[in-house]
Write an enzyme that holds these catalytic residues in place. Structure first.
Site, PDB file in Angstrom:
ATOM      1  N   GLU A 173       2.310  50.918 -36.233  1.00 22.89           N
ATOM      2  CA  GLU A 173       0.913  50.596 -35.900  1.00 22.89           C
ATOM      3  C   GLU A 173       0.563  49.188 -36.368  1.00 22.89           C
ATOM      4  OE1 GLU A 173      -1.848  53.581 -37.266  1.00 22.89           O
ATOM      5  OE2 GLU A 173      -1.523  54.739 -35.448  1.00 22.89           O
ATOM      6  N   GLU A 249       2.155  59.687 -32.139  1.00 25.70           N
ATOM      7  CA  GLU A 249       1.507  60.485 -33.184  1.00 25.70           C
ATOM      8  C   GLU A 249       0.343  61.228 -32.551  1.00 25.70           C
ATOM      9  OE1 GLU A 249       0.352  58.349 -36.711  1.00 25.70           O
ATOM     10  OE2 GLU A 249       2.215  57.200 -36.710  1.00 25.70           O
TER      11      GLU A 249
HETATM   12  C1  GLA Z   1      -1.514  56.433 -38.493  1.00 24.88           C
HETATM   13  C2  GLA Z   1      -0.207  56.125 -39.180  1.00 24.88           C
HETATM   14  C3  GLA Z   1       0.417  57.345 -39.796  1.00 24.88           C
HETATM   15  C4  GLA Z   1      -0.623  58.139 -40.552  1.00 24.88           C
HETATM   16  C5  GLA Z   1      -1.745  58.510 -39.615  1.00 24.88           C
HETATM   17  C6  GLA Z   1      -2.839  59.316 -40.269  1.00 24.88           C
HETATM   18  O1  GLA Z   1      -1.325  56.908 -37.263  1.00 24.88           O
HETATM   19  O2  GLA Z   1       0.717  55.535 -38.293  1.00 24.88           O
HETATM   20  O3  GLA Z   1       1.439  56.936 -40.648  1.00 24.88           O
HETATM   21  O4  GLA Z   1      -1.096  57.363 -41.593  1.00 24.88           O
HETATM   22  O5  GLA Z   1      -2.351  57.346 -39.162  1.00 24.88           O
HETATM   23  O6  GLA Z   1      -2.359  60.460 -40.828  1.00 24.88           O
END
Ligand code: GLA
Length: 607
Positions: A173, A249
């Protein structure tokens, strides 16, 4: 046929390719139905059980991050890939269960994990901290050295070499943090140079800015979200028309901070979202399929804009389909039905749930004062307070000892405290202060001063700081532990003896048993010991009623932090493999006020 390599399971080569807007696996159209499960949040003895449950959910793929700081907590020691850190064994186990594997090696992983996965020692390199997650060699040289060690473990288990790793993520991210594409390119090219030959991908949140910052033109892009899939895939489609849509995710639950409500998400809402994605031909990674536990000091924290710490609790249950203790939830069954209906094949049966120890209560019968343990350490002298990181500490306690010349009266104030501290004057407790406003017992250091009055002569001021998790997300990433200044009225106090106690593992404690009428001392943080005999080493949920805040260790293993007044979590998960048939030792490190007994519950209480 790919030849079998020593140390690898016997698998034929698997090929995952992109063909227009869909994947092909060994030539056949394919949807990735993956579940996230972090080996570093599960005792190694339970990896196989949890992978079997993931298979039973209907997943064809497992995804894991790699946490750099878990393998390399000290700059001057070799990386650890043994036991719970044996990444290669975890990947081999997944392959032996016929799962494809996605690996997300970071180096930054976020993941509610201490420092987003960066080792604490990295924060003592000021040029690296200033350049965190950029293409500056001051930061990248550390990453490159780590990837040199890590990459071979992944590379030799790739699908095109007889293993099952089918994809490797570049950063994490990144668009939520920065826009230095040279950094992303360096990481991607570095992975390729080290032998990564399977699908490379990025993953970002669902906004234009996130996708523009975090993607690379010729690298497969994925998007992360919990709901509103159409919007998210439309955005992704604008950056990447004609590639498979994948949610890397799918937030089917959420994590908890101390002092907040426990987060849950209904099985129906999550299952509907999943069904929509599968029906539309998308690929998905369930975040989390099984969350596990932030054992030891490894849970991370968020930070408010002004820097106030929002530490994450020990449980990483995440309200995921496979609960923290492996139990199969309503969400598990709902997802399993959705996946089975979509694929037309019933997944294998899950293993039976584990047994749980019965209710009981146990007294503590030994005590060693934290101050006495600190007294045994060799202090490090410095004019101004050093950070934990400079003192070589991952997490634990630092006692900053300085001198106040009397007679004087005034007010002590502390700046730069993100965590928790207690102050002692000539050994007597004079106050407690906190970074976060979560516990009335630790009033916020930004608002509070501690009045003192001393007679003639030198007086000893001890400020002991107890660390909570490091920030793992946002602009405060890279914040250190400790304190920056101690002042008496307007004057800074200089000249410290610093005693640093690492609490990642249990420190060495002497024996000290008390009689049955013994009461734990109030106002004196320390290690309380209890022994318990059990017949069968099965799971337990341990509660510490009346206790305030600290760590609980079982047979030397740090089960994690408890913080009762802050909540919401009220029990700690003590999994079967950590128990022994016969005598077991529990140690509570209480940093505030001790309670009475240790209580066994038959159900987890996450608030
Ligand atoms: C983002 C991050 C993950 C985690 C989620 C929340 O998507 O990439 O590693 O921190 O948020 O759980």
């Amino acid at each position: 046929m790919t030849p079998v390599r020593s140390g690898l399971v016997n698998q034929t080569g698997v090929q995952l390719t992109i063909d227009g807007d869909h994947f092909r696996r060994n030539g056949e159209p394919h949807q990735i139905i993956s579940g996230a499960l972090h080996y570093f949040r599960i005792p190694a003895e339970l990896w196989e059980d949890r992978l079997l449950r993931l298979k039973a959910l209907g997943c064809n793929t497992v995804e894991t991050y790699v946490a750099w700081n878990f393998h390399l907590p000290y700059a001057d020691r070799p990386a650890d890939f043994t036991g719970m850190r044996d990444l290669g064994r975890f990947l081999d186990l997944a392959a032996s269960q016929d799962l494809d594997i996605l690996v997300r090696p970071g180096p930054y992983i976020c993941a509610e994990w201490d420092n987003g996965g960066f080792p604490a020692w990295l924060l003592d390199d000021h040029r690296a901290v200033a350049a965190l997650r950029t293409s500056d060699p001051a930061f990248l040289d550390h990453v490159d050295a780590w990837f040199d060690e890590l990459a071979p473990i992944i590379v030799r288990r790739q699908a095109d070499r007889g293993g099952r790793v089918v994809g490797v993520q570049v950063e994490n991210e990144y668009g939520s943090y920065g826009n230095d594409h040279a950094y992303l390119e360096h990481l991607r090219d570095g992975l390729i140079e080290r032998g990564v030959s399977v699908l490379l991908f990025t993953s970002d949140g669902p906004s234009e800015l996130m996708l523009s910052g975090g993607t690379l033109p010729d690298t497969f892009a994925t998007v992360n979200f919990g709901s509103r899939q159409q919007e998210a895939f439309d955005l992704l489609g604008r950056v990447r028309p004609d590639t498979p849509g994948m949610c890397m995710e799918f937030w089917n639950g959420w994590f908890d901070h101390y002092g907040e409500q426990h987060h849950t998400r209904s099985a129906d809402s999550a299952a509907d979202e999943l069904a929509g994605m599968l029906a539309a031909g998308r690929s998905v990674n369930l975040y989390m399929a099984h969350g596990g536990t932030n054992f030891g000091p490894w849970s991370g924290a968020n930070a408010a804009d002004d820097g106030e710490l929002q530490p994450t609790v020990t449980s990483y249950d995440y309200d995921s389909p496979i609960a923290e203790d492996g139990r199969l939830t309503e969400k598990f069954h709902a997802f399993r039905r959705v996946i089975a209906a979509h694929t037309g094949s019933t997944p294998p049966e899950p293993p039976a749930d584990q047994a749980v120890q019965p209710e009981r209560e146990v007294d503590v019968d030994g005590f060693i004062a934290l101050q006495a343990v600190l007294d045994q350490l060799e202090p490090v002298a410095a004019p101004a307070p050093d950070s934990f990181e400079h003192l070589g500490l991952n997490h634990g306690v630092v006692r900053y000892r300085t001198t106040i010349p009397g007679p004087i009266s005034g007010e002590i104030s502390i700046t730069g405290l993100a965590d928790l501290a207690e102050l002692r004057l000539d050994g007597q407790l004079v106050g407690r202060l906190g970074g976060p406003r979560l516990d009335p017992g630790f009033p916020a250091a930004v608002d509070h001063k501690i009045p003192i009055e001393v007679g003639p002569g030198d007086h000893r001021l001890d400020v002991s700081v107890f660390s909570l998790g490091r920030v793992n997300f946002g602009p405060h990433l890279g914040s250190t532990k400790g304190l920056t200044r101690v002042r008496l009225d307007y004057q800074q106090l200089f000249g410290y003896e610093q005693y640093a106690l690492e609490l990642t593992e249990i420190p060495d404690l002497g024996r000290s048993d008390r009689g049955p009428s013994w009461q734990p001392p109030a106002d004196e943080p320390g290690f309380h010991r209890a022994s318990v005999i059990i017949d069968e080493p099965v799971d337990a949920y341990l509660a510490l009623p009346g206790w305030q805040l600290g760590y609980l260790y079982l047979n030397g293993f740090n089960l994690g932090r408890y913080w009762n007044p802050a909540g919401p979590q009220q029990t700690l998960y003590a999994p079967a493999p950590l128990w022994r048939a016969g005598a077991n030792e529990l140690i509570i490190l209480e940093f505030g006020d001790p309670g009475g007994r240790i209580a066994w519950r038959t159900e987890p209480d996450l608030g």
